[in-house]
Motif scaffolding. Sequence first.
Motif, PDB file in Angstrom:
ATOM      1  N   GLU A  92       0.817  -1.214   0.000  1.00 54.68           N
ATOM      2  CA  GLU A  92       0.000   0.000   0.000  1.00 54.68           C
ATOM      3  C   GLU A  92       0.855   1.270   0.000  1.00 54.68           C
ATOM      4  N   GLN A  93       2.145   1.130   0.371  1.00 57.33           N
ATOM      5  CA  GLN A  93       3.005   2.306   0.434  1.00 57.33           C
ATOM      6  C   GLN A  93       3.171   2.964  -0.933  1.00 57.33           C
ATOM      7  N   ARG A  94       3.132   2.164  -1.982  1.00 59.31           N
ATOM      8  CA  ARG A  94       3.243   2.739  -3.328  1.00 59.31           C
ATOM      9  C   ARG A  94       2.119   3.740  -3.579  1.00 59.31           C
ATOM     10  N   GLU A  95       0.913   3.348  -3.226  1.00 62.73           N
ATOM     11  CA  GLU A  95      -0.246   4.217  -3.434  1.00 62.73           C
ATOM     12  C   GLU A  95      -0.165   5.443  -2.535  1.00 62.73           C
ATOM     13  N   ALA A  96       0.338   5.244  -1.310  1.00 63.16           N
ATOM     14  CA  ALA A  96       0.435   6.365  -0.371  1.00 63.16           C
ATOM     15  C   ALA A  96       1.379   7.436  -0.902  1.00 63.16           C
ATOM     16  N   VAL A  97       2.509   7.017  -1.455  1.00 63.49           N
ATOM     17  CA  VAL A  97       3.462   7.994  -1.988  1.00 63.49           C
ATOM     18  C   VAL A  97       2.897   8.675  -3.225  1.00 63.49           C
ATOM     19  N   SER A  98       2.192   7.935  -4.062  1.00 72.13           N
ATOM     20  CA  SER A  98       1.574   8.537  -5.248  1.00 72.13           C
ATOM     21  C   SER A  98       0.581   9.619  -4.841  1.00 72.13           C
ATOM     22  N   ARG A  99      -0.201   9.342  -3.800  1.00 70.79           N
ATOM     23  CA  ARG A  99      -1.150  10.337  -3.317  1.00 70.79           C
ATOM     24  C   ARG A  99      -0.430  11.553  -2.737  1.00 70.79           C
ATOM     25  N   MET A 100       0.723  11.302  -2.080  1.00 66.11           N
ATOM     26  CA  MET A 100       1.480  12.402  -1.516  1.00 66.11           C
ATOM     27  C   MET A 100       2.016  13.310  -2.616  1.00 66.11           C
ATOM     28  N   ILE A 101       2.551  12.716  -3.686  1.00 68.02           N
ATOM     29  CA  ILE A 101       3.084  13.503  -4.792  1.00 68.02           C
ATOM     30  C   ILE A 101       1.979  14.355  -5.409  1.00 68.02           C
TER      31      ILE A 101
END
Length: 290
Positions: free
Chosen positions: A272-281
Amino acid sequence: MTITEYIKSDVKAVLQAQGSLPYKLTLGAMSEHYKVSLTPVRHAVDELVEEGVILRKDNGRLEARPEVLKGVKLEAPQADATDHKLYDDIREDVIARSLKQDTEYLREQATAEQYGAGRTVVRQIFSRLAGAGLIEHVPRCGWRVHPFSEQDMHNYLDIREMLELKALDLAREHFTEDELRQLLKANHPGRGNTESQLDFDLHDYWIERCGNRYIQEFFQRYSPFYNALFNYAVIDEEVKREMAQEHCEIVECLLAKDWKGARNALSAHIREQREAVSRMIEFLNDKQTA
């Protein structure tokens, strides 16, 4: 002074003054007393054991030894004087630069003038950010931001998942119910107007107990930078609630000794960390264009 150093100093001061501690000498009770996660408490206890102030018995129980401190001159514990708001502001700027792959050097004096702060305070903050892997000091040049690479992140998460699952397998014989329940209490999904509680140090619990120095060295070397990004990626209550729920699912499986369920929950959480970073960007990009 770090949290670990503060806890060590406080334990010594209380033992010397009172001869006993006002809480049960367990990691869980100390974590509750100091209102921090288990990680800094564990580090403080390990160092106090090395110094002989605390005795770790064969059965794993801890015992205070106030007699060791008799006649010893102690320094009063002091809280970290760094301005937390300033730290958060500078960290946000550094993360934004990292995501934009901005290679321009940061200067202490220029940053101090930009934020209206003292250069000494800025240097302390830069040192903390360097410890988190976000920047590095280059002599005679300044502080260089660690540039973010999406491909590097995916490669890191692939290896992290494999090694952390192995660490979980190796460490499970060293888990205690008391500590697991403290971890569960530290990760609480919010409901209604209640904000979620999230313990970012959860993963250290099994990594530190796995007994494999190669796994531990991997996380010591590569995790600080990505953890800073992942933790910062918790940009709103919805994301925080999701992560707290995932943390709870892992710990609940461990309490039930459902090892397969814990592995599956941990694997899903890391991915899920991949999605979290994408949302952060996306969030930071929207913030900059607003």
